[in-house]
Design a protein around this motif. Structure first.
Motif, PDB file in Angstrom:
ATOM      1  N   ALA A  96      53.734   4.963  61.496  1.00  0.00           N
ATOM      2  CA  ALA A  96      54.044   4.277  62.913  1.00  0.00           C
ATOM      3  C   ALA A  96      55.242   3.754  62.809  1.00  0.00           C
ATOM      4  CB  ALA A  96      52.985   3.124  63.157  1.00  0.00           C
ATOM      5  N   GLY A  97      55.684   2.866  61.671  1.00  0.00           N
ATOM      6  CA  GLY A  97      56.879   2.469  61.631  1.00  0.00           C
ATOM      7  C   GLY A  97      58.107   3.748  61.656  1.00  0.00           C
ATOM      8  N   THR A  98      57.909   4.546  60.913  1.00  0.00           N
ATOM      9  CA  THR A  98      58.972   5.847  61.222  1.00  0.00           C
ATOM     10  C   THR A  98      59.008   6.335  62.497  1.00  0.00           C
ATOM     11  OG1 THR A  98      58.232   6.177  58.895  1.00  0.00           O
ATOM     12  CG2 THR A  98      59.226   8.086  60.208  1.00  0.00           C
ATOM     13  N   VAL A  99      57.764   6.620  63.054  1.00  0.00           N
ATOM     14  CA  VAL A  99      57.876   6.892  64.496  1.00  0.00           C
ATOM     15  C   VAL A  99      58.362   5.968  65.479  1.00  0.00           C
ATOM     16  CG1 VAL A  99      56.297   7.465  66.509  1.00  0.00           C
ATOM     17  CG2 VAL A  99      55.770   8.447  64.265  1.00  0.00           C
ATOM     18  N   ARG A 100      58.203   4.623  65.166  1.00  0.00           N
ATOM     19  CA  ARG A 100      58.693   3.811  66.045  1.00  0.00           C
ATOM     20  C   ARG A 100      60.354   3.591  65.917  1.00  0.00           C
ATOM     21  NH1 ARG A 100      54.300   0.119  64.652  1.00  0.00           N
ATOM     22  NH2 ARG A 100      53.013   0.285  66.222  1.00  0.00           N
ATOM     23  N   SER A 101      60.733   3.896  64.548  1.00  0.00           N
ATOM     24  CA  SER A 101      62.204   3.736  64.590  1.00  0.00           C
ATOM     25  C   SER A 101      62.908   5.005  65.030  1.00  0.00           C
ATOM     26  CB  SER A 101      62.559   3.663  62.960  1.00  0.00           C
ATOM     27  OG  SER A 101      62.148   4.922  62.260  1.00  0.00           O
ATOM     28  N   LYS A 102      62.235   6.276  65.047  1.00  0.00           N
ATOM     29  CA  LYS A 102      62.803   7.400  65.583  1.00  0.00           C
ATOM     30  C   LYS A 102      62.710   7.174  67.032  1.00  0.00           C
ATOM     31  CE  LYS A 102      63.068   9.983  61.780  1.00  0.00           C
ATOM     32  NZ  LYS A 102      64.094  10.412  61.319  1.00  0.00           N
ATOM     33  N   VAL A 103      61.761   6.914  67.566  1.00  0.00           N
ATOM     34  CA  VAL A 103      61.648   6.769  69.153  1.00  0.00           C
ATOM     35  C   VAL A 103      62.519   5.602  69.550  1.00  0.00           C
ATOM     36  CG1 VAL A 103      60.086   6.206  71.060  1.00  0.00           C
ATOM     37  CG2 VAL A 103      59.233   7.922  69.185  1.00  0.00           C
ATOM     38  N   GLY A 104      62.423   4.550  69.076  1.00  0.00           N
ATOM     39  CA  GLY A 104      63.282   3.385  69.602  1.00  0.00           C
ATOM     40  C   GLY A 104      64.867   3.455  69.088  1.00  0.00           C
ATOM     41  N   GLY A 105      65.088   4.184  68.043  1.00  0.00           N
ATOM     42  CA  GLY A 105      66.497   4.075  67.552  1.00  0.00           C
ATOM     43  C   GLY A 105      67.040   5.251  68.259  1.00  0.00           C
ATOM     44  N   GLY A 106      66.728   5.913  69.281  1.00  0.00           N
ATOM     45  CA  GLY A 106      67.602   7.014  70.107  1.00  0.00           C
ATOM     46  C   GLY A 106      68.527   6.341  70.986  1.00  0.00           C
ATOM     47  N   SER A 107      68.663   5.097  71.206  1.00  0.00           N
ATOM     48  CA  SER A 107      69.566   4.492  71.922  1.00  0.00           C
ATOM     49  C   SER A 107      71.069   4.094  71.360  1.00  0.00           C
ATOM     50  CB  SER A 107      69.186   3.427  72.617  1.00  0.00           C
ATOM     51  OG  SER A 107      69.059   2.201  71.768  1.00  0.00           O
ATOM     52  N   GLY A 108      71.292   4.813  70.169  1.00  0.00           N
ATOM     53  CA  GLY A 108      72.425   4.511  69.392  1.00  0.00           C
ATOM     54  C   GLY A 108      72.532   3.578  68.461  1.00  0.00           C
ATOM     55  N   GLY A 109      71.428   2.724  68.600  1.00  0.00           N
ATOM     56  CA  GLY A 109      71.337   1.690  67.393  1.00  0.00           C
ATOM     57  C   GLY A 109      70.555   2.246  66.081  1.00  0.00           C
ATOM     58  N   SER A 110      70.962   1.677  65.132  1.00  0.00           N
ATOM     59  CA  SER A 110      70.203   2.131  63.743  1.00  0.00           C
ATOM     60  C   SER A 110      69.092   1.127  63.666  1.00  0.00           C
ATOM     61  CB  SER A 110      71.388   1.983  62.683  1.00  0.00           C
ATOM     62  OG  SER A 110      71.266   0.606  62.283  1.00  0.00           O
TER      63      SER A 110
ATOM     64  N   ALA B 255      36.558   0.580  50.527  1.00  0.00           N
ATOM     65  CA  ALA B 255      37.414  -0.295  50.779  1.00  0.00           C
ATOM     66  C   ALA B 255      38.993   0.106  50.397  1.00  0.00           C
ATOM     67  CB  ALA B 255      37.110  -1.668  50.286  1.00  0.00           C
ATOM     68  N   ALA B 256      38.979   0.570  49.265  1.00  0.00           N
ATOM     69  CA  ALA B 256      40.117   1.144  48.703  1.00  0.00           C
ATOM     70  C   ALA B 256      40.991   2.169  49.719  1.00  0.00           C
ATOM     71  CB  ALA B 256      40.418   1.743  47.164  1.00  0.00           C
ATOM     72  N   ALA B 257      40.089   3.137  49.991  1.00  0.00           N
ATOM     73  CA  ALA B 257      40.571   4.180  50.781  1.00  0.00           C
ATOM     74  C   ALA B 257      41.328   3.560  51.978  1.00  0.00           C
ATOM     75  CB  ALA B 257      39.348   5.276  51.023  1.00  0.00           C
ATOM     76  N   GLN B 258      40.383   2.644  52.676  1.00  0.00           N
ATOM     77  CA  GLN B 258      40.747   2.208  53.865  1.00  0.00           C
ATOM     78  C   GLN B 258      42.115   1.193  53.944  1.00  0.00           C
ATOM     79  OE1 GLN B 258      37.833  -0.764  55.503  1.00  0.00           O
ATOM     80  NE2 GLN B 258      38.735  -0.659  57.658  1.00  0.00           N
ATOM     81  N   GLU B 259      42.578   0.604  52.647  1.00  0.00           N
ATOM     82  CA  GLU B 259      43.617   0.251  52.727  1.00  0.00           C
ATOM     83  C   GLU B 259      44.932   0.898  52.430  1.00  0.00           C
ATOM     84  OE1 GLU B 259      43.874  -2.474  49.032  1.00  0.00           O
ATOM     85  OE2 GLU B 259      41.935  -3.608  49.758  1.00  0.00           O
ATOM     86  N   LYS B 260      44.620   2.273  51.728  1.00  0.00           N
ATOM     87  CA  LYS B 260      45.377   3.056  51.506  1.00  0.00           C
ATOM     88  C   LYS B 260      45.781   3.958  53.015  1.00  0.00           C
ATOM     89  CE  LYS B 260      45.140   4.150  46.779  1.00  0.00           C
ATOM     90  NZ  LYS B 260      44.643   5.089  45.614  1.00  0.00           N
ATOM     91  N   VAL B 261      44.631   4.084  53.696  1.00  0.00           N
ATOM     92  CA  VAL B 261      44.870   5.024  55.024  1.00  0.00           C
ATOM     93  C   VAL B 261      45.813   3.941  55.991  1.00  0.00           C
ATOM     94  CG1 VAL B 261      43.810   5.530  56.896  1.00  0.00           C
ATOM     95  CG2 VAL B 261      43.009   6.508  54.691  1.00  0.00           C
ATOM     96  N   GLY B 262      45.383   2.685  55.847  1.00  0.00           N
ATOM     97  CA  GLY B 262      45.984   1.823  56.796  1.00  0.00           C
ATOM     98  C   GLY B 262      47.425   1.516  56.553  1.00  0.00           C
ATOM     99  N   ALA B 263      47.842   1.494  55.175  1.00  0.00           N
ATOM    100  CA  ALA B 263      49.303   1.451  54.760  1.00  0.00           C
ATOM    101  C   ALA B 263      50.046   2.691  55.115  1.00  0.00           C
ATOM    102  CB  ALA B 263      49.192   1.288  53.015  1.00  0.00           C
ATOM    103  N   ALA B 264      49.291   3.644  55.024  1.00  0.00           N
ATOM    104  CA  ALA B 264      49.937   5.203  55.329  1.00  0.00           C
ATOM    105  C   ALA B 264      50.111   5.100  56.778  1.00  0.00           C
ATOM    106  CB  ALA B 264      49.091   6.429  54.722  1.00  0.00           C
ATOM    107  N   ALA B 265      49.192   4.707  57.521  1.00  0.00           N
ATOM    108  CA  ALA B 265      49.348   4.688  59.135  1.00  0.00           C
ATOM    109  C   ALA B 265      50.293   3.756  59.480  1.00  0.00           C
ATOM    110  CB  ALA B 265      47.979   4.266  59.592  1.00  0.00           C
TER     111      ALA B 265
END
Length: 115
Positions: free
Chosen positions: A76-90, A62-72
């Motif tokens: 995912a948030g970083t990827v979304r900000s990189k992919v979605g942030g390419g239109s000039g917005g921050s 359960a602890a490992a699953q929580e850590k993996v979920g948080a890391a994922a």
């Protein structure tokens, strides 16, 4: 307690493997070990230890699953900000950078030019 049991088991195994008394002594030791293993008190302890090991494994899973979920989620948030942030917005613009962006699984891939 577990250390003592492990030490005794290792000592018995070492004695059996290193004994020069021959087959008769080996059979004697083997018989005693079989009777000890078949003892209801020993089997009760084995059952208790199996239960504890199962509980510890579930907690660790359960602890490992929580850590993996948080890391994922973080990745995912970083990827979304990189992919979605390419239109000039921050990334701090809220949903402004995500307007019209397809979810990660539905994006089209472009090919890189080849040499």
């Amino acid at each position: 307690m577990m250390g003592k049991v492990l030490f005794l088991a290792a000592g018995a195994a070492g004695y059996v493997l290193g004994a020069r008394a021959g087959r008769e002594r080996y059979e004697q030791i083997s018989s005693v070990a079989s009777r000890a293993w078949g003892n209801p008190k020993v089997q009760q302890k084995v059952g208790d230890l199996e239960g504890k090991a199962t509980d510890v494994a579930k907690q660790a899973g359960a602890a490992a699953q929580e850590k993996v979920g948080a890391a994922a989620g973080s990745v995912a948030g970083t990827v979304r900000s990189k992919v979605g942030g390419g239109s000039g917005g921050s990334a701090d613009d809220g949903d402004a950078g995500d307007s019209g962006a397809a979810p990660l699984g539905e994006q089209h891939h472009t090919r890189m030019p080849t040499d």
